[in-house]
Design a protein around this motif. Sequence first.
Motif, PDB file in Angstrom:
ATOM      1  N   ILE A  62       0.837  -1.196   0.000  1.00 45.15           N
ATOM      2  CA  ILE A  62       0.000   0.000   0.000  1.00 45.15           C
ATOM      3  C   ILE A  62       0.875   1.250   0.000  1.00 45.15           C
ATOM      4  N   ALA A  63       1.901   1.257   0.834  1.00 41.96           N
ATOM      5  CA  ALA A  63       2.811   2.402   0.891  1.00 41.96           C
ATOM      6  C   ALA A  63       3.515   2.611  -0.446  1.00 41.96           C
ATOM      7  N   ALA A  64       3.985   1.518  -1.049  1.00 34.22           N
ATOM      8  CA  ALA A  64       4.687   1.637  -2.336  1.00 34.22           C
ATOM      9  C   ALA A  64       3.744   2.135  -3.428  1.00 34.22           C
ATOM     10  N   LEU A  65       2.527   1.601  -3.473  1.00 33.42           N
ATOM     11  CA  LEU A  65       1.548   2.046  -4.469  1.00 33.42           C
ATOM     12  C   LEU A  65       1.213   3.524  -4.279  1.00 33.42           C
ATOM     13  N   ASN A  66       0.997   3.931  -3.035  1.00 32.71           N
ATOM     14  CA  ASN A  66       0.695   5.328  -2.744  1.00 32.71           C
ATOM     15  C   ASN A  66       1.865   6.222  -3.158  1.00 32.71           C
ATOM     16  N   ASN A  67       3.076   5.786  -2.851  1.00 35.09           N
ATOM     17  CA  ASN A  67       4.258   6.574  -3.210  1.00 35.09           C
ATOM     18  C   ASN A  67       4.415   6.716  -4.727  1.00 35.09           C
ATOM     19  N   ILE A  68       4.155   5.649  -5.457  1.00 36.45           N
ATOM     20  CA  ILE A  68       4.219   5.744  -6.916  1.00 36.45           C
ATOM     21  C   ILE A  68       3.131   6.695  -7.417  1.00 36.45           C
ATOM     22  N   GLY A  69       1.971   6.634  -6.779  1.00 33.16           N
ATOM     23  CA  GLY A  69       0.914   7.589  -7.111  1.00 33.16           C
ATOM     24  C   GLY A  69       1.365   9.027  -6.899  1.00 33.16           C
ATOM     25  N   LEU A  70       2.101   9.270  -5.812  1.00 36.26           N
ATOM     26  CA  LEU A  70       2.626  10.619  -5.558  1.00 36.26           C
ATOM     27  C   LEU A  70       3.559  11.067  -6.680  1.00 36.26           C
ATOM     28  N   ILE A  71       4.409  10.155  -7.129  1.00 36.74           N
ATOM     29  CA  ILE A  71       5.337  10.474  -8.225  1.00 36.74           C
ATOM     30  C   ILE A  71       4.558  10.800  -9.491  1.00 36.74           C
ATOM     31  N   LYS A  72       3.599   9.964  -9.823  1.00 40.18           N
ATOM     32  CA  LYS A  72       2.806  10.189 -11.034  1.00 40.18           C
ATOM     33  C   LYS A  72       2.075  11.522 -10.945  1.00 40.18           C
ATOM     34  N   LYS A  73       1.533  11.841  -9.780  1.00 39.23           N
ATOM     35  CA  LYS A  73       0.860  13.128  -9.598  1.00 39.23           C
ATOM     36  C   LYS A  73       1.834  14.280  -9.791  1.00 39.23           C
TER      37      LYS A  73
END
Length: 199
Positions: A62-73
């Motif tokens: 979950i943390a990794a997915l959220n972090n990748i989402g932050l990068i994409k944003k």
Amino acid sequence: MTVLIFCLINIINGLSSEQPDSIYQNFLRFSTLYSSGDFAAAEKCMLSVLDKNADLPDNYYIAALNNIGLIKKSTGLYQEAIEYYNKAEELIGDRKDMLTDLASIYNNKSRIYTFQKSFSTAIEYLEKALSIYLGIKTPDKTVLQNLSTGYLNLGIIYFETGEYEPALKILEKSDSLKTLFKLPESELVFLNMAKTYFR
């Protein structure tokens, strides 16, 4: 950006240093790289967590997915960011032990919808996040900071949509929390309150 930084801190604080060093170090390295703007290297850290560690607990995924989402944003790839946030949200499901993580995801989604000027959707996600934070019986300083930032972001949305009276009331809630608990970034609240007063 404020919400995003606090979401990073929440995620890193929730990780255990008892996990293999390389995984834990990837999360720490991610935080440094993300904060410095090296999004490509930061994404690499998180992809390595997702790729190599099938036996990790859900909170790491979950943390990794959220972090990748932050990068994409941060790189303007909003649809991809939403997809990563949705995957993280799906893993959380209805688990009560991960409500603050869910609130962080809602905050991050709201930022994207704010950037896209889909204000009603942004408000919907912010209100979900705020509801979670308000439901925590003994909030720590991080939850209080996220709550005050959520109010700030909601006030900014109301300002952007020309709803100045509700904007001011919400911004005052953010200010009250920041003052009462000596939380950082009160100057951002004051700036937005001043802009709202002069409308």
